[in-house]
Motif scaffolding. Structure first.
Motif, PDB file in Angstrom:
ATOM      1  N   HIS A  86       0.874  -1.173   0.000  1.00  0.00           N
ATOM      2  CA  HIS A  86       0.000   0.000   0.000  1.00  0.00           C
ATOM      3  C   HIS A  86       0.909   1.221   0.000  1.00  0.00           C
ATOM      4  CE1 HIS A  86      -3.567  -2.443   0.629  1.00  0.00           C
ATOM      5  NE2 HIS A  86      -2.811  -3.175   1.438  1.00  0.00           N
ATOM      6  N   VAL A  87       0.871   1.973  -1.104  1.00  0.00           N
ATOM      7  CA  VAL A  87       1.828   3.057  -1.315  1.00  0.00           C
ATOM      8  C   VAL A  87       1.106   4.350  -1.673  1.00  0.00           C
ATOM      9  CG1 VAL A  87       3.567   1.395  -2.131  1.00  0.00           C
ATOM     10  CG2 VAL A  87       2.134   2.596  -3.800  1.00  0.00           C
ATOM     11  N   LYS A  88       1.847   5.438  -1.560  1.00  0.00           N
ATOM     12  CA  LYS A  88       1.431   6.735  -2.095  1.00  0.00           C
ATOM     13  C   LYS A  88       2.220   6.900  -3.386  1.00  0.00           C
ATOM     14  CE  LYS A  88      -1.042   8.475   1.379  1.00  0.00           C
ATOM     15  NZ  LYS A  88      -2.444   8.850   1.243  1.00  0.00           N
ATOM     16  N   SER A  89       1.518   7.150  -4.490  1.00  0.00           N
ATOM     17  CA  SER A  89       2.164   7.291  -5.796  1.00  0.00           C
ATOM     18  C   SER A  89       1.930   8.682  -6.353  1.00  0.00           C
ATOM     19  CB  SER A  89       1.601   6.275  -6.795  1.00  0.00           C
ATOM     20  OG  SER A  89       2.191   5.012  -6.644  1.00  0.00           O
ATOM     21  N   ILE A  90       2.818   9.070  -7.258  1.00  0.00           N
ATOM     22  CA  ILE A  90       2.652  10.332  -7.969  1.00  0.00           C
ATOM     23  C   ILE A  90       3.279  10.195  -9.360  1.00  0.00           C
ATOM     24  CG2 ILE A  90       4.781  11.355  -7.033  1.00  0.00           C
ATOM     25  CD1 ILE A  90       3.202  14.033  -6.864  1.00  0.00           C
ATOM     26  N   PHE A  91       2.580  10.717 -10.369  1.00  0.00           N
ATOM     27  CA  PHE A  91       3.102  10.786 -11.738  1.00  0.00           C
ATOM     28  C   PHE A  91       3.601  12.197 -12.012  1.00  0.00           C
ATOM     29  CE2 PHE A  91      -0.418   7.629 -12.672  1.00  0.00           C
ATOM     30  CZ  PHE A  91       0.408   6.567 -12.986  1.00  0.00           C
ATOM     31  N   THR A  92       4.723  12.309 -12.700  1.00  0.00           N
ATOM     32  CA  THR A  92       5.204  13.597 -13.191  1.00  0.00           C
ATOM     33  C   THR A  92       5.819  13.383 -14.568  1.00  0.00           C
ATOM     34  OG1 THR A  92       7.366  13.290 -12.117  1.00  0.00           O
ATOM     35  CG2 THR A  92       5.714  14.566 -10.894  1.00  0.00           C
ATOM     36  N   MET A  93       5.944  14.458 -15.315  1.00  0.00           N
ATOM     37  CA  MET A  93       6.706  14.436 -16.564  1.00  0.00           C
ATOM     38  C   MET A  93       8.033  15.125 -16.290  1.00  0.00           C
ATOM     39  SD  MET A  93       5.047  12.834 -19.020  1.00  0.00           S
ATOM     40  CE  MET A  93       6.131  13.250 -20.371  1.00  0.00           C
ATOM     41  N   GLU A  94       9.133  14.453 -16.602  1.00  0.00           N
ATOM     42  CA  GLU A  94      10.464  15.043 -16.497  1.00  0.00           C
ATOM     43  C   GLU A  94      11.036  15.049 -17.909  1.00  0.00           C
ATOM     44  OE1 GLU A  94      12.833  13.128 -13.463  1.00  0.00           O
ATOM     45  OE2 GLU A  94      11.263  13.376 -11.952  1.00  0.00           O
ATOM     46  N   GLY A  95      10.891  16.201 -18.585  1.00  0.00           N
ATOM     47  CA  GLY A  95      11.256  16.256 -20.002  1.00  0.00           C
ATOM     48  C   GLY A  95      10.311  15.365 -20.770  1.00  0.00           C
ATOM     49  N   ASP A  96      10.857  14.385 -21.500  1.00  0.00           N
ATOM     50  CA  ASP A  96      10.021  13.459 -22.273  1.00  0.00           C
ATOM     51  C   ASP A  96       9.831  12.121 -21.550  1.00  0.00           C
ATOM     52  OD1 ASP A  96      12.604  12.560 -22.520  1.00  0.00           O
ATOM     53  OD2 ASP A  96      12.594  12.441 -24.707  1.00  0.00           O
ATOM     54  N   LYS A  97      10.082  12.096 -20.245  1.00  0.00           N
ATOM     55  CA  LYS A  97       9.950  10.869 -19.456  1.00  0.00           C
ATOM     56  C   LYS A  97       8.732  10.958 -18.535  1.00  0.00           C
ATOM     57  CE  LYS A  97      14.904  10.250 -19.571  1.00  0.00           C
ATOM     58  NZ  LYS A  97      16.162  10.337 -18.839  1.00  0.00           N
ATOM     59  N   LEU A  98       7.969   9.863 -18.493  1.00  0.00           N
ATOM     60  CA  LEU A  98       6.850   9.743 -17.570  1.00  0.00           C
ATOM     61  C   LEU A  98       7.384   9.040 -16.323  1.00  0.00           C
ATOM     62  CD1 LEU A  98       3.825   9.940 -16.848  1.00  0.00           C
ATOM     63  CD2 LEU A  98       3.489   7.784 -18.087  1.00  0.00           C
ATOM     64  N   VAL A  99       7.383   9.752 -15.205  1.00  0.00           N
ATOM     65  CA  VAL A  99       7.993   9.251 -13.973  1.00  0.00           C
ATOM     66  C   VAL A  99       6.904   8.963 -12.947  1.00  0.00           C
ATOM     67  CG1 VAL A  99       9.600   9.795 -12.097  1.00  0.00           C
ATOM     68  CG2 VAL A  99      10.107  10.553 -14.435  1.00  0.00           C
ATOM     69  N   GLN A 100       7.028   7.816 -12.300  1.00  0.00           N
ATOM     70  CA  GLN A 100       6.134   7.457 -11.204  1.00  0.00           C
ATOM     71  C   GLN A 100       6.987   7.134  -9.985  1.00  0.00           C
ATOM     72  OE1 GLN A 100       3.678   4.011 -11.866  1.00  0.00           O
ATOM     73  NE2 GLN A 100       2.740   4.127  -9.849  1.00  0.00           N
ATOM     74  N   VAL A 101       6.648   7.750  -8.861  1.00  0.00           N
ATOM     75  CA  VAL A 101       7.326   7.470  -7.601  1.00  0.00           C
ATOM     76  C   VAL A 101       6.315   6.869  -6.647  1.00  0.00           C
ATOM     77  CG1 VAL A 101       8.543   8.483  -5.621  1.00  0.00           C
ATOM     78  CG2 VAL A 101       9.023   9.316  -7.933  1.00  0.00           C
ATOM     79  N   GLN A 102       6.710   5.750  -6.005  1.00  0.00           N
ATOM     80  CA  GLN A 102       5.887   5.113  -4.980  1.00  0.00           C
ATOM     81  C   GLN A 102       6.617   5.263  -3.648  1.00  0.00           C
ATOM     82  OE1 GLN A 102       5.748   1.030  -6.289  1.00  0.00           O
ATOM     83  NE2 GLN A 102       3.880   1.343  -7.484  1.00  0.00           N
ATOM     84  N   ARG A 103       5.879   5.682  -2.601  1.00  0.00           N
ATOM     85  CA  ARG A 103       6.460   5.826  -1.265  1.00  0.00           C
ATOM     86  C   ARG A 103       5.627   5.032  -0.256  1.00  0.00           C
ATOM     87  NH1 ARG A 103       7.016  11.246  -3.294  1.00  0.00           N
ATOM     88  NH2 ARG A 103       9.214  11.758  -3.511  1.00  0.00           N
ATOM     89  N   TRP A 104       6.321   4.333   0.646  1.00  0.00           N
ATOM     90  CA  TRP A 104       5.677   3.578   1.727  1.00  0.00           C
ATOM     91  C   TRP A 104       6.732   3.309   2.802  1.00  0.00           C
ATOM     92  CZ3 TRP A 104       8.262   1.616  -2.199  1.00  0.00           C
ATOM     93  CH2 TRP A 104       9.009   0.459  -2.020  1.00  0.00           C
ATOM     94  N   ASP A 105       6.321   3.312   4.043  1.00  0.00           N
ATOM     95  CA  ASP A 105       7.204   2.961   5.169  1.00  0.00           C
ATOM     96  C   ASP A 105       8.583   3.609   5.064  1.00  0.00           C
ATOM     97  OD1 ASP A 105       5.130   1.351   6.057  1.00  0.00           O
ATOM     98  OD2 ASP A 105       5.986  -0.485   5.215  1.00  0.00           O
ATOM     99  N   GLU A 106       8.627   4.879   4.726  1.00  0.00           N
ATOM    100  CA  GLU A 106       9.879   5.629   4.563  1.00  0.00           C
ATOM    101  C   GLU A 106      10.787   5.044   3.480  1.00  0.00           C
ATOM    102  OE1 GLU A 106      11.765   6.656   8.284  1.00  0.00           O
ATOM    103  OE2 GLU A 106       9.823   6.845   9.277  1.00  0.00           O
ATOM    104  N   LYS A 107      10.190   4.309   2.529  1.00  0.00           N
ATOM    105  CA  LYS A 107      10.921   3.763   1.385  1.00  0.00           C
ATOM    106  C   LYS A 107      10.387   4.408   0.125  1.00  0.00           C
ATOM    107  CE  LYS A 107      11.476  -0.693   3.666  1.00  0.00           C
ATOM    108  NZ  LYS A 107      11.089  -2.104   3.657  1.00  0.00           N
ATOM    109  N   GLU A 108      11.168   4.298  -0.952  1.00  0.00           N
ATOM    110  CA  GLU A 108      10.750   4.912  -2.216  1.00  0.00           C
ATOM    111  C   GLU A 108      11.284   4.104  -3.388  1.00  0.00           C
ATOM    112  OE1 GLU A 108      11.097   9.282  -2.752  1.00  0.00           O
ATOM    113  OE2 GLU A 108      12.424   8.753  -4.423  1.00  0.00           O
ATOM    114  N   THR A 109      10.433   3.870  -4.374  1.00  0.00           N
ATOM    115  CA  THR A 109      10.875   3.277  -5.631  1.00  0.00           C
ATOM    116  C   THR A 109      10.412   4.188  -6.762  1.00  0.00           C
ATOM    117  OG1 THR A 109      10.973   1.262  -6.972  1.00  0.00           O
ATOM    118  CG2 THR A 109       8.860   1.771  -5.968  1.00  0.00           C
ATOM    119  N   LYS A 110      11.158   4.142  -7.860  1.00  0.00           N
ATOM    120  CA  LYS A 110      10.907   5.063  -8.967  1.00  0.00           C
ATOM    121  C   LYS A 110      10.841   4.284 -10.280  1.00  0.00           C
ATOM    122  CE  LYS A 110      12.726   9.531 -10.447  1.00  0.00           C
ATOM    123  NZ  LYS A 110      13.823  10.482 -10.218  1.00  0.00           N
TER     124      LYS A 110
END
Length: 132
Positions: A80-104
Motif C-alpha cells: 500500500h503506497v502513495k504514488s505520484i506521476f510527473t513528466m520530467e522532459g520526455d519521461k513519464l515518472v512514477q514514484v511510490q512511497r511507503w514505510d519511509e521507502k521509495e521506488t521510482k
C-alpha cells in the motif's frame, strides 16, 4: 507529453527484475510468477488523468491520477503506497512511497519502444515493451 506513451505495450525483455523484486521484499513465489509473466501495459489519458492498466494472467491492475497529484495505490505485490506521476522532459515518472521507502519508475520511448527503468535502493531493473 503523455500522448507519446498512449497505447498498448507488450513486455518483450526484462533485465534484473528478480533482483529488483527481491530488494522490495517480494516473496519467492510471487517473484517466480512475476519473472515469467509477460504483461501488456495500456497507457491512456482520461481528461487530465493518466491511466495505466497492467494486464496479465497473474493479476490486472489499474491506476489513474493527474500529473503531480499524489494518490493511494495497492501494488501487484500488495504493497500500500502513495504514488505520484510527473513528466520530467520526455519521461513519464512514477514514484511510490511507503514505510519511509521509495521506488521510482521512469518510462521513456526509445526507438519506438517503451522502456521502463525501475529503481529501488540502488537496484535497477529495465523492462522493454513493444506496441501490442
Amino acid at each position: 507529453m503523455v500522448d507519446a506513451f498512449c497505447g498498448a505495450w507488450k513486455l518483450v525483455d526484462s533485465q534484473n527484475f528478480d533482483e529488483y523484486m527481491k530488494a522490495l521484499g517480494v516473496g519467492f513465489a510471487t517473484r517466480q510468477v512475476g519473472n515469467v509473466t509477460k504483461p501488456t501495459v495500456e497507457i491512456s489519458q482520461d481528461g487530465d488523468k493518466v491511466v495505466i492498466k497492467t494486464l496479465s494472467t497473474f493479476r490486472n491492475t489499474e491506476i489513474s491520477s493527474q500529473l503531480g497529484e499524489e494518490f493511494d495505490e495497492t501494488t501487484a505485490d500488495d504493497r500500500h503506497v502513495k504514488s505520484i506521476f510527473t513528466m520530467e522532459g520526455d519521461k513519464l515518472v512514477q514514484v511510490q512511497r511507503w514505510d519511509e521507502k521509495e521506488t521510482k519508475f521512469v518510462r521513456e520511448i526509445k526507438d519506438g519502444k517503451l522502456v521502463a527503468t525501475l529503481t529501488f535502493e540502488g537496484v535497477q531493473a529495465v523492462r522493454t515493451y513493444e506496441k501490442a
